[in-house]
Design a protein around this motif. Structure first.
Motif, PDB file in Angstrom:
ATOM      1  N   GLY A 160       0.807  -1.208   0.000  1.00  0.00           N
ATOM      2  CA  GLY A 160       0.000   0.000   0.000  1.00  0.00           C
ATOM      3  C   GLY A 160       0.838   1.255   0.000  1.00  0.00           C
TER       4      GLY A 160
ATOM      5  N   MET B 203       0.130   1.046  -9.523  1.00  0.00           N
ATOM      6  CA  MET B 203      -0.448  -0.209  -9.016  1.00  0.00           C
ATOM      7  C   MET B 203      -1.471  -0.812  -9.977  1.00  0.00           C
ATOM      8  SD  MET B 203      -0.419  -2.648  -6.863  1.00  0.00           S
ATOM      9  CE  MET B 203       0.628  -2.022  -5.581  1.00  0.00           C
ATOM     10  N   PRO B 204      -2.441  -0.076 -10.499  1.00  0.00           N
ATOM     11  CA  PRO B 204      -3.384  -0.694 -11.438  1.00  0.00           C
ATOM     12  C   PRO B 204      -2.695  -1.289 -12.668  1.00  0.00           C
ATOM     13  CG  PRO B 204      -4.232   1.424 -10.714  1.00  0.00           C
ATOM     14  CD  PRO B 204      -2.830   1.310 -10.192  1.00  0.00           C
TER      15      PRO B 204
ATOM     16  N   LEU C 137      -1.185  -4.626 -11.555  1.00  0.00           N
ATOM     17  CA  LEU C 137      -2.224  -5.638 -11.331  1.00  0.00           C
ATOM     18  C   LEU C 137      -2.811  -6.127 -12.653  1.00  0.00           C
ATOM     19  CD1 LEU C 137      -3.968  -4.131  -8.191  1.00  0.00           C
ATOM     20  CD2 LEU C 137      -2.328  -6.027  -8.290  1.00  0.00           C
TER      21      LEU C 137
ATOM     22  N   LEU D  56      -6.712 -11.111  -5.479  1.00  0.00           N
ATOM     23  CA  LEU D  56      -6.404  -9.890  -4.750  1.00  0.00           C
ATOM     24  C   LEU D  56      -7.672  -9.301  -4.171  1.00  0.00           C
ATOM     25  CD1 LEU D  56      -7.240  -7.128  -6.615  1.00  0.00           C
ATOM     26  CD2 LEU D  56      -5.486  -8.163  -8.020  1.00  0.00           C
ATOM     27  N   ARG D  57      -7.469  -8.435  -3.224  1.00  0.00           N
ATOM     28  CA  ARG D  57      -8.578  -7.724  -2.583  1.00  0.00           C
ATOM     29  C   ARG D  57      -8.074  -6.334  -2.220  1.00  0.00           C
ATOM     30  NH1 ARG D  57     -13.309  -9.529  -0.142  1.00  0.00           N
ATOM     31  NH2 ARG D  57     -14.158  -8.061   1.338  1.00  0.00           N
ATOM     32  N   ARG D  58      -8.815  -5.331  -2.617  1.00  0.00           N
ATOM     33  CA  ARG D  58      -8.426  -3.971  -2.280  1.00  0.00           C
ATOM     34  C   ARG D  58      -8.672  -3.712  -0.794  1.00  0.00           C
ATOM     35  NH1 ARG D  58      -7.924  -3.986  -7.099  1.00  0.00           N
ATOM     36  NH2 ARG D  58      -8.375  -2.870  -8.936  1.00  0.00           N
ATOM     37  N   LEU D  59      -7.778  -2.953  -0.196  1.00  0.00           N
ATOM     38  CA  LEU D  59      -7.877  -2.617   1.221  1.00  0.00           C
ATOM     39  C   LEU D  59      -8.207  -1.141   1.356  1.00  0.00           C
ATOM     40  CD1 LEU D  59      -4.589  -4.372   2.422  1.00  0.00           C
ATOM     41  CD2 LEU D  59      -6.920  -5.299   2.501  1.00  0.00           C
TER      42      LEU D  59
ATOM     43  N   PHE E 115      -4.105   3.678   0.458  1.00  0.00           N
ATOM     44  CA  PHE E 115      -4.543   2.740  -0.564  1.00  0.00           C
ATOM     45  C   PHE E 115      -3.728   1.464  -0.404  1.00  0.00           C
ATOM     46  CE2 PHE E 115      -4.835   7.078  -1.949  1.00  0.00           C
ATOM     47  CZ  PHE E 115      -6.139   7.176  -2.403  1.00  0.00           C
TER      48      PHE E 115
ATOM     49  N   VAL F  21      -3.570  -3.169  -1.237  1.00  0.00           N
ATOM     50  CA  VAL F  21      -4.063  -4.374  -1.883  1.00  0.00           C
ATOM     51  C   VAL F  21      -3.516  -5.589  -1.135  1.00  0.00           C
ATOM     52  CG1 VAL F  21      -4.111  -5.718  -4.026  1.00  0.00           C
ATOM     53  CG2 VAL F  21      -4.067  -3.232  -4.135  1.00  0.00           C
TER      54      VAL F  21
ATOM     55  N   GLN G 123      -2.752  -9.410  -1.718  1.00  0.00           N
ATOM     56  CA  GLN G 123      -2.558 -10.300  -2.862  1.00  0.00           C
ATOM     57  C   GLN G 123      -2.272 -11.706  -2.361  1.00  0.00           C
ATOM     58  OE1 GLN G 123       0.630  -8.703  -5.264  1.00  0.00           O
ATOM     59  NE2 GLN G 123      -0.359  -6.723  -5.491  1.00  0.00           N
TER      60      GLN G 123
END
Length: 162
Positions: A23, A42-43, A46, A60-63, A70, A72, A74
């Motif tokens: 993050g 980051m995008p 990913l 993955l999961r966004r945090l 921000f 992620v 993973q």
């Protein structure tokens, strides 16, 4: 929106699980030239990982973290594949990391980054999802009925199968 599971399920993970948390935090909003490139990188990374089925990224999961943070979570196939991606000079990560470090020296703390890597041995993790769409470890590895690994968390952890 993904459909929810109407039963109790657990992640179908086998063996060791690699979890990588990464993050950034915007420390000074006015330092846009320092934090915007890090946020935009980051995008791209990913997307690159998701397109390459052999990358080792399973899910993955966004945090969340508020308006200035921000992150992620993973889930990776192995530590070797995670480290290979991190050091791949032809991928998105290595040039983004070099550029971030160059900008960070002049930003005087305008943006911060962090990451944590966990290699969790088989039998040292467990999960349960009830009335949920696939999430986290379950989304990365797939789901199976809880009963296959034990009805209670203690049983699932004691089984060694996680």
């Amino acid at each position: 929106m993904a459909p929810t599971s109407e039963r109790r399920v657990t992640a179908a993970a086998q063996g060791d699980v690699v979890v990588f948390l990464i993050g950034m935090r915007i420390n000074r909003w006015r330092a846009v030239r320092h934090w915007l490139p890090a946020l935009a990188a980051m995008p791209r990374m990913l997307k690159e990982l998701s397109r390459n089925g052999d990358s080792g990224l399973l899910g993955l999961r966004r945090l969340g973290g508020g308006p200035r943070e921000f992150g992620v979570a993973q889930y990776w196939e192995s530590r070797e594949k995670l480290l290979a991606y991190a050091s791949d000079r032809s991928g998105q990560h290595r040039p983004a990391w070099v550029a971030f470090n160059r900008r960070a020296r002049s930003s005087k703390g305008g943006v911060g980054v962090w990451h944590e890597t966990y290699v969790v041995p088989a039998g040292s993790y467990e999960s349960i999802y009830v009335d949920m769409p696939p999430a986290g470890l379950g989304a990365a590895w797939g789901l199976e009925p809880v009963g296959r690994r034990g009805e209670r968390a203690a049983e699932r952890l004691a089984s060694g199968a996680a």
